[in-house]
Design an enzyme around this catalytic site. Structure first.
Site, PDB file in Angstrom:
ATOM      1  N   CYS A 161      -9.760   3.455  35.265  1.00 37.54           N
ATOM      2  CA  CYS A 161      -9.172   3.923  34.338  1.00 37.54           C
ATOM      3  C   CYS A 161      -7.575   2.579  33.889  1.00 37.54           C
ATOM      4  O   CYS A 161      -7.672   2.946  32.932  1.00 37.54           O
ATOM      5  CB  CYS A 161      -8.195   5.407  35.521  1.00 37.54           C
ATOM      6  N   ARG A 162      -7.276   2.218  34.997  1.00 36.92           N
ATOM      7  CA  ARG A 162      -6.548   0.993  34.554  1.00 36.92           C
ATOM      8  C   ARG A 162      -7.184   0.095  33.627  1.00 36.92           C
ATOM      9  O   ARG A 162      -6.150  -0.755  32.741  1.00 36.92           O
ATOM     10  CB  ARG A 162      -5.891  -0.232  36.267  1.00 36.92           C
TER      11      ARG A 162
ATOM     12  N   TYR B 294      -3.703   4.810  40.046  1.00 41.03           N
ATOM     13  CA  TYR B 294      -4.573   4.542  41.311  1.00 41.03           C
ATOM     14  C   TYR B 294      -5.666   4.033  41.071  1.00 41.03           C
ATOM     15  O   TYR B 294      -6.597   3.321  41.641  1.00 41.03           O
ATOM     16  CB  TYR B 294      -4.199   5.211  42.955  1.00 41.03           C
ATOM     17  N   SER B 295      -6.822   4.529  39.340  1.00 38.87           N
ATOM     18  CA  SER B 295      -7.982   4.658  39.758  1.00 38.87           C
ATOM     19  C   SER B 295      -9.007   3.152  39.116  1.00 38.87           C
ATOM     20  O   SER B 295      -8.018   3.275  37.912  1.00 38.87           O
ATOM     21  CB  SER B 295      -8.800   5.699  38.676  1.00 38.87           C
ATOM     22  N   ALA B 296      -8.914   2.599  39.648  1.00 36.61           N
ATOM     23  CA  ALA B 296      -9.598   0.595  39.177  1.00 36.61           C
ATOM     24  C   ALA B 296     -10.429   0.962  37.534  1.00 36.61           C
ATOM     25  O   ALA B 296      -9.725   0.089  36.973  1.00 36.61           O
ATOM     26  CB  ALA B 296      -9.980  -0.177  40.020  1.00 36.61           C
TER      27      ALA B 296
END
Ligand SMILES: N[C@@H](CCC(=O)N[C@@H](CS)C(=O)NCC(=O)O)C(=O)O
Length: 214
Positions: A13-14, A9-11
């Protein structure tokens, strides 16, 4: 194998998940549940005293700050300089877009939405901070004039975090349709980035967890 501490869910990380796919790098994914305080446990603090995800561990080398990780991956594992051109001027434009994303575009999300979503006592929306979002999108729209991708006519490492940023705005319900260069770039770039589906899945996960109160 590279250890990758993250949550979908972490931007920040994506963007790394997408770049790893583009570079054909296999990551040993390790979830760090922030709500459970995994990031504050001694073992994680030994790796990253700043206790943030994403964190990458390559042998005895640990790195955090997503855009620093993106650059490390392209420099250490890219087969050529396509995603991070060696030419100083082209590279400077790529760097500019990365810093613009960090300091202006994503930061405008932080200013406006974080107080409404992530503080112990949630704050009402502040119209002054909404203006920062509009200014950042207007600037991005101008930067993209005549360009197919964020930094020119080819996809580069800069497109990855900008895509996660704009997709985070989208899933949050911010309407950026009036910024025609941004929407055109977004539709083009997301089709070319491997792992886009996983990024969007992460956006929906983020929405489910955190956006119900907006
Ligand atoms: N600018 C950093 C932001 C990293 C960040 O703040 N990550 C959040 C999750 S999205 C986090 O780890 N928060 C926990 C903490 O700061 O203790 C990056 O791009 O990596």
């Amino acid at each position: 194998m590279l250890d990758f501490y993250y949550m979908l869910y972490s931007a920040p990380c994506r963007s790394i998940l997408m770049l790893a796919q583009a570079l054909g790098i296999e990551l040993n994914k390790k979830q760090v549940d922030l709500d459970a305080g995994d990031h504050l446990k001694p073992d994680f603090l030994k790796l990253n005293p700043q206790h943030t995800i994403p964190t990458l561990v390559d042998g005895d080398f640990a790195l955090w700050e997503s855009r620093a990780i993106l650059l490390y991956l392209v420099e250490a594992y890219g087969k050529d300089d396509a995603l991070y051109p060696k030419d100083p001027k082209q590279r400077a434009v790529v760097n500019h877009r990365l810093f613009f994303d960090l300091g202006t575009l994503y930061q405008s999300y932080v200013y406006y939405y974080y107080p409404q979503l992530f503080e112990d006592v949630k704050k009402p929306a502040d119209p002054e901070n909404f203006k920062k979002i509009e200014a950042a999108f207007a600037a991005f729209n101008t930067l993209l004039e005549g360009l197919k991708y964020a930094a020119g006519d080819k996809l580069t490492v800069a497109d990855f975090p900008l895509l996660t940023t704009v997709s985070t705005f989208e899933v949050t319900g911010y309407d950026f349709s009036k910024y025609s260069n941004v929407t055109k770039w977004y539709e083009t770039a997301k089709k070319e980035v491997p792992g886009w589906e996983e990024n969007w899945e992460g956006c929906l996960y983020y929405k489910k967890l955190y956006l119900s109160e907006l």
